[in-house]
Design a protein around this motif. Structure first.
Motif, mmCIF file in Angstrom:
data_model
loop_
_atom_site.group_PDB
_atom_site.id
_atom_site.type_symbol
_atom_site.label_atom_id
_atom_site.label_comp_id
_atom_site.label_asym_id
_atom_site.label_seq_id
_atom_site.Cartn_x
_atom_site.Cartn_y
_atom_site.Cartn_z
ATOM 1 N N PHE A 24 38.452 59.754 23.919
ATOM 2 C CA PHE A 24 38.850 60.298 25.207
ATOM 3 C C PHE A 24 38.701 61.814 25.176
ATOM 4 C CE2 PHE A 24 42.797 61.337 27.954
ATOM 5 C CZ PHE A 24 41.994 61.628 29.046
ATOM 6 N N SER A 443 40.962 49.075 33.130
ATOM 7 C CA SER A 443 41.708 48.800 31.914
ATOM 8 C C SER A 443 41.710 47.311 31.614
ATOM 9 C CB SER A 443 43.138 49.323 32.050
ATOM 10 O OG SER A 443 43.134 50.731 32.252
ATOM 11 N N MET A 475 43.464 56.257 30.429
ATOM 12 C CA MET A 475 42.156 56.743 30.003
ATOM 13 C C MET A 475 42.092 56.871 28.482
ATOM 14 S SD MET A 475 40.814 59.363 32.970
ATOM 15 C CE MET A 475 42.268 60.376 33.153
ATOM 16 N N ARG A 476 43.224 57.209 27.874
ATOM 17 C CA ARG A 476 43.261 57.280 26.404
ATOM 18 C C ARG A 476 43.051 55.885 25.804
ATOM 19 N NH1 ARG A 476 45.323 60.918 22.622
ATOM 20 N NH2 ARG A 476 45.991 59.948 20.658
ATOM 21 N N GLY A 479 39.584 54.957 25.989
ATOM 22 C CA GLY A 479 38.824 55.693 24.983
ATOM 23 C C GLY A 479 38.719 54.975 23.653
ATOM 24 N N GLN A 483 33.528 55.684 25.254
ATOM 25 C CA GLN A 483 33.631 57.143 25.300
ATOM 26 C C GLN A 483 34.045 57.487 26.729
ATOM 27 O OE1 GLN A 483 29.972 59.438 25.239
ATOM 28 N NE2 GLN A 483 30.872 60.941 23.879
ATOM 29 N N VAL A 484 35.139 58.233 26.879
ATOM 30 C CA VAL A 484 35.685 58.559 28.196
ATOM 31 C C VAL A 484 35.716 60.070 28.364
ATOM 32 C CG1 VAL A 484 37.685 58.383 29.726
ATOM 33 C CG2 VAL A 484 37.090 56.464 28.231
ATOM 34 N N ALA A 486 36.970 62.957 31.074
ATOM 35 C CA ALA A 486 37.804 63.152 32.254
ATOM 36 C C ALA A 486 37.882 64.637 32.582
ATOM 37 C CB ALA A 486 39.199 62.586 32.026
ATOM 38 N N ALA A 497 44.132 63.864 25.652
ATOM 39 C CA ALA A 497 42.737 63.708 25.228
ATOM 40 C C ALA A 497 42.616 63.816 23.710
ATOM 41 C CB ALA A 497 41.871 64.757 25.909
ATOM 42 N N ASP A 498 41.696 63.024 23.149
ATOM 43 C CA ASP A 498 41.405 63.143 21.717
ATOM 44 C C ASP A 498 40.764 64.494 21.417
ATOM 45 O OD1 ASP A 498 42.276 60.492 21.062
ATOM 46 O OD2 ASP A 498 40.437 59.733 21.976
#
Length: 549
Positions: A24, A443, A475-476, A479, A483-484, A486, A497-498
């Motif tokens: 993410f 999701s 979204m995480r 991920g 691959q996300v 945002a 986010a990662d």
């Protein structure tokens, strides 16, 4: 996943090189810093249309390069090989676009391709969601696509579509023949007339050969006889004719031979000449005798010549062409005469295709009906985490006539609040609610959706801070499967986010440029503080709390 993005001279970006990580990824920055350029670059790499207005001021062209690492490039390679484009090496797909004031060029794996091919390939690489793009959820066609993906019924759907195409072809063939009935009736009359006209004339190759000459001889018999008789008279008419005189010459030669044997050499050619002249005279006599004018015979010949000329004018330049046309007409009549038999065959094929469609359609409908309750359950679980804690959701399937997507009509019904009736998604006015519905569906479909990259552009707009964090959590979670990317204005989302990337704007040598860099540790905290709209130790502590949470 997207492993590389290079943008040159696009809007505010002079040069940007980005190597995105898996998981993410959050992109933040001040309004106007150029976040839309990232979206624009990805869109262009996927085949969206471009115009010269995108080129950075003062430059002659802009370019976008993207590299995707595909875990299973088999389907992409098949499409590329069919188009004559080199396959991916080691699962890496390379895309490059060049935009100039006079035109655009695009390349896949360093080979030039059409924009339509690039768009076709790109549609399977990235799923982009921008403000209001989730309105596509209101399309029943799109809703059916989502249900089919969840049901994992691709083989059943493929089989159904194959049967449906066969049915459409069978219906078209039957209708075409059926609707040609009136035209066939007119054609039958016309063909029969042509066959009767040619057959009734009853010409043969033997008769046609020399017919014109015989008619010309008959109509000019008097003139020909007047010319032939003097010739005959001069050959063998009296004592002064050629044959009589030659006969006297031959007698003299015989007398000469008796006195001188050497004269015998002249006798043979003289006798031969006499024989030939007598043959000519006999032939002339027969010719003259045959020239007796018979008005009835002449009229008959004239009628036959006129009939042949008529057939030539209508059906061919000579007898062979006329006969070929006759055979063609006979074959067409034979084909039309079998029309009822052919209609029966086409009707049988149509009936068989309809049975196959209904069989395949029932199997597809059963798979959808079986999957619908589980989709409802999974959706509600994700929706509850996005703030719809007491919502209702129903996948409504109704039987329908066979169509391209099957024998079902679908309507996704949603009730966000207790006590309110379920409504079709198309009647939900709130873009914030629709965005969360879309995310809940995504999701629920995370395992079935094989799109490697999901891009969300400010879909957390129009929601509150708590809900924004729930959106970020979803979204995480996505991920972990995809691959996300945002683009967000919410610190609650960016903190989840990662990897966190900051796009910023700077002025250099009198020119404004945008750049992208990953922020970590203190730099990331500083960006979250900016996004919180505050400053000082409390804001910094809040940012750290968001990251720890």
């Amino acid at each position: 996943m997207l492993s590389l993005l290079k943008i040159r001279n696009l809007a505010l970006v002079d040069e940007l090189v980005w190597e995105p990580c898996p998981g993410f990824l959050g992109i933040t920055g001040e309004t106007g810093a150029g976040k839309s350029v990232i979206m624009g670059g990805i869109s262009l790499a996927l085949g969206e249309r471009a115009d010269k207005g995108m080129i950075r001021s003062g430059e002659t062209q802009c370019s976008i390069e993207a590299a995707f690492r595909l875990p299973d490039p088999q389907a992409v390679n098949a499409a590329l090989e069919e188009a004559g484009v080199p396959a991916c090496e080691d699962g890496e797909l390379l895309i490059r676009r060049v935009i100039t004031p006079t035109g655009n060029r695009q390349f896949i794996n360093n080979s030039p391709v059409t924009l339509s091919l690039l768009k076709s390939i790109g549609s399977g690489l990235v799923d982009m969601h921008q403000p209001d793009s989730h309105r596509s959820l209101t399309s029943q066609e799109r809703q059916m696509v989502l249900l089919d993906a969840f049901a994992e019924d691709a083989p059943l759907l493929s089989r159904y579509r194959e049967c449906y195409r066969t049915l459409l072809d069978a219906r078209t063939a039957y209708r075409t023949l059926l609707e040609s009935e009136r035209a066939n009736e007119r054609e039958i009359d016309f063909l029969q007339h042509q066959v009767e006209e040619i057959e009734s004339a009853a010409f043969t190759a033997e008769e046609v050969a020399g017919l014109e000459e015989r008619w010309q001889r008959a109509r000019n018999a008097g003139r020909l006889r007047d010319a032939a008789l003097p010739m005959l008279q001069g050959l063998d008419g009296d004592e002064d004719a050629v044959i009589a005189r030659l006969h006297r010459i031959i007698r003299g030669a015989h007398d000469l031979q008796r006195l001188d044997a050497a004269a015998a050499t002249w006798l043979e050619p003289l006798d031969s000449a006499l024989a030939e002249l007598r043959d000519v005279a006999a032939s002339l006599q027969d010719y003259a005798d045959g020239l007796d004018a018979d008005p009835a015979a002449t009229a008959a010949l004239e009628e036959r010549v006129a009939a042949l000329d008529t057939l030539k004018r209508k059906y061919g330049a000579d007898f062979d062409a006329i006969q070929a046309h006759l055979q063609e007409c006979r074959e067409k009549l034979a084909g039309i005469s079998n029309r009822e038999e052919r209609l029966a065959e086409l009707q049988a094929a149509q009936d068989e295709a309809e049975q196959a469609v209904h069989k395949a359609g029932r199997a597809l409908s059963a798979a959808r009906a079986k999957a619908a309750p589980q989709l409802e359950k999974d959706f509600l679980a994700h929706a509850a985490q996005l703030g719809f804690r007491q919502s209702l959701f129903t996948v409504q399937l109704q039987p329908a006539e066979p169509g391209p997507q099957g024998m079902d009509e679908i309507e996704l019904l949603f009730g966000p609040n207790p006590g309110e009736p379920l409504k079709p998604l198309r009647l939900i006015a709130s873009s914030g609610e629709l965005a969360r519905v879309m995310l809940a569906l995504k999701s629920a479909l995370a395992r079935q959706d094989d799109t490697p990259l999901l891009v969300f552009d400010e879909i957390d707009a129009n929601v509150g801070g708590e809900i924004a964090r729930a959106v970020g959590m979803k979204m995480r979670e996505l991920g972990q499967e995809h691959q996300v990317i945002a683009i967000t204005h919410f610190p609650q989302v960016a903190a989840l986010a990662d990897h966190h990337y900051l796009i910023s704007k700077a002025t250099r040598d009198g020119r404004t440029t945008s750049g992208l860099q990953e922020v970590q540790d203190k730099a990331r905290i500083a960006e979250l503080v900016r996004m919180l709209g505050s400053h000082g130790k409390e804001a910094e502590a809040h940012a750290k709390t968001l990251l720890k949470a």
